[in-house]
Design a protein around this motif. Structure first.
Motif, mmCIF file in Angstrom:
data_model
loop_
_atom_site.group_PDB
_atom_site.id
_atom_site.type_symbol
_atom_site.label_atom_id
_atom_site.label_comp_id
_atom_site.label_asym_id
_atom_site.label_seq_id
_atom_site.Cartn_x
_atom_site.Cartn_y
_atom_site.Cartn_z
ATOM 1 N N UNK A 74 5.909 -8.517 -10.029
ATOM 2 C CA UNK A 74 6.317 -7.376 -10.956
ATOM 3 C C UNK A 74 5.171 -6.438 -11.429
ATOM 4 N N UNK A 75 4.257 -7.194 -11.737
ATOM 5 C CA UNK A 75 3.093 -6.343 -12.603
ATOM 6 C C UNK A 75 2.161 -5.691 -11.353
ATOM 7 N N UNK A 76 2.107 -6.035 -9.895
ATOM 8 C CA UNK A 76 1.562 -5.421 -8.748
ATOM 9 C C UNK A 76 2.316 -4.283 -8.438
ATOM 10 N N UNK A 77 3.676 -4.492 -8.581
ATOM 11 C CA UNK A 77 4.309 -3.284 -8.154
ATOM 12 C C UNK A 77 4.240 -2.121 -9.147
ATOM 13 N N UNK A 78 4.146 -2.543 -10.483
ATOM 14 C CA UNK A 78 4.076 -1.715 -11.669
ATOM 15 C C UNK A 78 2.588 -1.044 -11.652
ATOM 16 N N UNK A 79 1.672 -1.784 -11.122
ATOM 17 C CA UNK A 79 0.266 -1.132 -10.882
ATOM 18 C C UNK A 79 0.239 -0.090 -9.999
ATOM 19 N N UNK A 80 0.968 -0.373 -8.716
ATOM 20 C CA UNK A 80 1.050 0.687 -7.859
ATOM 21 C C UNK A 80 1.853 2.038 -8.207
ATOM 22 N N UNK A 81 2.799 1.620 -9.000
ATOM 23 C CA UNK A 81 3.603 2.848 -9.620
ATOM 24 C C UNK A 81 2.833 3.694 -10.546
ATOM 25 N N UNK A 82 1.735 2.967 -11.165
ATOM 26 C CA UNK A 82 0.966 3.773 -12.240
ATOM 27 C C UNK A 82 -0.112 4.331 -11.929
ATOM 28 N N UNK A 83 -0.947 3.754 -10.511
ATOM 29 C CA UNK A 83 -1.788 4.391 -9.870
ATOM 30 C C UNK A 83 -1.297 5.771 -9.167
ATOM 31 N N UNK A 84 -0.055 5.729 -8.610
ATOM 32 C CA UNK A 84 0.535 6.741 -8.099
ATOM 33 C C UNK A 84 0.691 7.884 -8.964
ATOM 34 N N UNK A 85 1.333 7.414 -10.107
ATOM 35 C CA UNK A 85 1.634 8.604 -11.149
ATOM 36 C C UNK A 85 0.361 9.225 -11.411
ATOM 37 N N UNK B 147 -3.554 3.658 -2.513
ATOM 38 C CA UNK B 147 -3.551 2.566 -3.454
ATOM 39 C C UNK B 147 -3.103 1.376 -3.048
ATOM 40 N N UNK B 148 -3.701 0.234 -3.252
ATOM 41 C CA UNK B 148 -3.675 -1.093 -2.592
ATOM 42 C C UNK B 148 -3.421 -1.920 -3.642
ATOM 43 N N UNK C 155 0.809 -1.267 0.114
ATOM 44 C CA UNK C 155 0.069 0.065 -0.009
ATOM 45 C C UNK C 155 0.911 1.197 -0.051
ATOM 46 N N UNK C 156 0.647 2.227 -0.683
ATOM 47 C CA UNK C 156 1.288 3.483 -0.920
ATOM 48 C C UNK C 156 0.105 4.312 -0.586
#
Length: 805
Positions: free
Chosen positions: A552-563, A392-393, A214-215
């Motif tokens: 990997x895809x979950x980490x990229x999803x968090x990055x995308x939602x954060x962006x 974002x979780x 979560x971020x």
């Protein structure tokens, strides 16, 4: 709302906006969240069950799990007095965790922004239309440029596309609007300011160990956009079955806050409130449960639940018609209910939009610290009725609310490996070295021959130093000696079989860990097969990467939602934040040209996506395609360099196809041109051969003619020479004849002159004689003799006087 709701039951959302904004409504929401996650009357507490589970998984991931279960397994009625073992856990799971997390860290990505507002779309469409017009009129424009030296193209593209496929690829690779560049730099600036690269490592670690990460993103006027790491053990959220938590209506986190910090956050708290709050957490028993034993005695800290609650709000407007016929809109509350009479000069217009309320409540106490409508809510510009929560979780392997992680798959086998390791220590501790059997009676019968007997010490020294043994087959009495072998080796081989069995068990459980996680030997390189080809090892490693791709895809999803959240909050930074100047300056240090674009950044709508760098497998596949194309001479070396620089594998393959087609078209055009040139060359060669033959014949003819001419000239010259010689001869002859004639004439003249002279002399003589005769007559003298008196000489007369002079 005087009615008290049961714990875990949320208040109705079908109430007025004013009631939703009341503190009582917020308190009911907070109590419902508290009852769902912290109630104790259902057997287990949901919050602490999750927290204990994540704590247990993190201990396994660190190789620090509890050893009590192993002691219980090996003890007899709790007695461990006969065991002297090293109980420290074997750190096998940390190895697998590090392989996955560090492997994720090697995958780099770029954040890309795509402007999708009407102004940007119109600009992009106009750019495409200009290129398309230039493509259709390419030949004419080239002739204009060659003839007049004027570039009449509407687009300024270095390499003009030739087909629609090339144009589409050019728009994806070559076109980038200035506002998009400014947006990308703004997002990267926020990520760099918040040290997102370090935060992402923690998120990847949580996804691997706990199976959830979560971020949180937030905005305040003093610090601008903030990105915060949230421990999964502290999260509370509404029930969901989506691994992306996109259907939550409430979410929050539990924080341990000191009373000093609490007073700073909420200065409206009075001293009486502080006294009531102080010690509440310590007396709340389960609420204040912690892994630190001193935590229960600390009364200066409390546990505060910070949460966000999503509901809807009615936007009501009164549309009034003025006397002039114009319409005027007046904002009203949701209780506004105009009459339905047709004679009324106004009507009601309303819509419902999603809103977020933020709240804070002390766990174990009825004090509600905060309840208000959230400020600077994140709303997509494409649909302003929607709102996004700040958290974002993602939990990629969640089913029916139960979360599975990579570490949770390995804990059972890690326990078995630990037990095998302990039993291996136990077997090793009970093993004894190989010994010898010494027959004292057999040694007593041996005489060394020097008067001394063979004693046990000397026998052992000889055996251990030389390996030799002295014995007698017969006794001194002559009977058979049963102790003829006084020293025999004792072997204890039972421990070796046990050790082999335990090592096989250890390897079995280790292989099971690899099987359930997909992390094979090729991934960690621990046991590479020396007979396996490099390609097979890479294929095995690629399969292992596939097994952990969901992390990997979950980490990229968090990055995308954060962006995406950063992109939507940038407007707030530019319009309301005190750090707007510093924010713009931070972007301008990378590119001064984007400063002008940043001023209008909040007016645009962007789509955010990630361009992920290819992994080794994808790079190898692309490189294989490039090498095949190069070997077959289907692309140029410059094309291969351009293709390798593209991070998007799909676009790289498309560019490879386009360059192959272009190269094939160029080769065909070159082939046709070569055929034409060859044909023209053959025609020119034939013409040249014919011309050469003609020139040869002409040369031969001209040579013959020249030869004949030369012969003729020689003949003429010969004749002329002969004529000249003849002429000279004739002239010479003529001259000779003339001289002869002159001589003849001279002879004749001389002869005539001589004759005349003689005649003159005779006449003179005759005259003299006559004169003398006259004188004689007159004088009467005697006659005279006129003959020569002897002085005449004729001997000296010759022909020399007739020779040529």
């Amino acid at each position: 709302m005087s009615k008290q709701l049961p714990r875990g039951i949320f208040p109705s959302q079908a109430v007025s906006d004013a009631e939703k904004a009341s503190l009582q409504y917020g308190l009911e929401v907070a109590k419902a969240i508290e009852g769902e996650w912290f109630r104790r009357d259902s057997g287990s507490v949901k919050y602490y069950a999750n927290r204990d589970n994540y704590h247990r998984l993190r201990l396994y991931a660190r190789g620090e799990q509890s050893i009590q279960k192993y002691k219980d397994e090996l003890s007899i009625n709790g007695d461990l007095s006969y065991l002297n073992l090293d109980w420290k856990p074997v750190p096998i799971i940390p190895k697998f965790v590090d392989i996955v997390v560090n492997g994720i860290g090697e995958r780099t990505f770029d954040i890309k922004a795509f402007s999708q507002d009407p102004a940007s779309i119109e600009k992009r469409t106009k750019y495409v239309e200009n290129i398309r017009r230039d493509m259709l009129a390419a030949d004419f424009l080239q002739k204009v440029q060659n003839s007049l030296g004027v570039d009449a193209r509407r687009s300024r593209v270095a390499e003009m596309p030739e087909t629609d496929e090339e144009l589409e690829l050019h728009m994806q690779l070559g076109y980038k609007d200035a506002i998009e560049i400014a947006e990308e730099q703004a997002i990267n600036n926020v990520l760099e300011y918040n040290k997102y690269n370090l935060l992402k490592k923690r998120l990847d670690y949580d996804l691997t160990v706990c199976g959830i990460a979560c971020v949180k993103n937030s905005f305040n006027t003093s610090e601008g956009i903030k990105l915060e790491y949230v421990d999964p053990a502290d999260i509370v959220y509404s029930y969901t079955e989506s691994p992306y938590f996109d259907d939550l209506y409430y979410v929050g986190e539990l924080r341990r806050v000191s009373l000093v910090e609490l007073k700073k956050q909420y200065p409206e708290l009075t001293e009486e409130d502080i006294k009531q709050i102080e010690g509440t957490g310590a007396n709340a028993m389960l609420y204040n449960k912690s892994f630190a034993s001193s935590d229960a005695e600390d009364t200066n800290h409390v546990y505060v639940l910070y949460f966000e609650y999503k509901t809807f709000q009615n936007q009501v407007y009164k549309i009034k018609e003025s006397a002039s016929g114009a319409a005027k809109a007046l904002k009203k509350d949701d209780t506004f209910n105009p009459p339905t009479d047709s004679r009324a000069r106004f009507e009601k217009v309303n819509r419902s939009i999603e809103v977020v309320y933020t709240g804070a409540k002390i766990i174990g106490h009825n004090k509600l610290l905060q309840w208000k409508l959230a400020e600077n809510m994140v709303r997509p510009k494409s649909d302003t009725t929607k709102v996004q929560l700040s958290y974002n979780i993602v939990a990629p392997r969640m089913y029916k609310g139960k979360i599975e992680s990579l570490v949770s798959r390995m804990t059972t086998f890690a326990d078995m490996i630990q037990l095998t390791h302990l039993k291996l220590q136990q077997v090793l501790s009970r093993m004894v070295p190989d010994g010898v059997y010494l027959d004292a009676d057999g040694i007593a019968e041996i005489d060394l021959g020097n008067g001394t007997n063979y004693n046990p010490q000397e026998a052992l020294n000889m055996y251990f130093q030389t390996g030799s043994v002295i014995g007698r087959s017969m006794t001194q009495d002559g009977e058979f000696n049963h102790g003829r072998m006084p020293i025999q080796e004792l072997q204890s081989g039972a421990g070796g079989n046990k050790i082999s069995a335990l090592i096989s068990s250890y390897n079995y459980y280790l292989q099971m860990m690899r099987d359930v996680t997909g992390l094979n030997e090729a991934r960690d390189g621990s046991m590479p097969d020396e007979k396996a080809l490099v390609g097979l090892q890479k294929l095995a490693a690629a399969n292992s990467n596939t097994a952990t791709r969901h992390i990997v895809q979950s980490g990229l999803y968090l990055t995308l939602k954060t962006a995406e959240a950063i992109s939507l909050r940038i407007s707030d930074v530019l319009e309301y934040s005190n750090t707007a100047a510093a924010f713009i300056g931070g972007i301008g240090k990378f590119n001064v040209a984007t400063l002008k674009e940043i001023e209008y950044l909040h007016l645009h709508d962007f789509g955010i996506y990630l361009e992920l760098s290819p992994d080794d497998e994808e790079k190898q596949l692309l490189e294989n395609n490039i090498q095949v194309a190069l070997q077959r001479d289907q692309i140029y070396l410059e094309d291969a360099i351009d293709i390798r620089e593209i991070k998007n594998i799909k676009l790289a393959n498309q560019l490879l196809k386009v360059r192959r087609k272009r190269k094939a078209a160029e080769d065909r055009a070159m082939q046709v041109e070569n055929i034409q040139m060859q044909s023209e060359s053959n025609t020119r060669a034939a013409q040249a051969a014919a011309a050469a033959e003609m020139q040869k014949e002409q040369a031969l003819t001209e040579g013959k003619a020249q030869l004949e001419k030369v012969k003729s000239q020689l003949s003429i010259e010969k004749l002329e020479r002969e004529a000249a010689i003849k002429k000279e001869l004739m002239l010479h002859e003529f001259q000779l004849n003339m001289k002869l004639k002159e001589m003849d004439m001279q002879v004749i003249n001389n002869k005539e002159a001589y004759k005349e002279d003689r005649k003159d002399k005779r006449t003179k003589i005759q005259a003299s004689q006559q004169s003398e005769l006259i004188e004689q007559r007159k004088g009467n003298t005697g006659p005279k003799d006129f003959e020569s008196a002897g002085f005449d000489t004729l001997g000296g007369f010759g022909l020399e006087q007739f020779e040529p002079r």
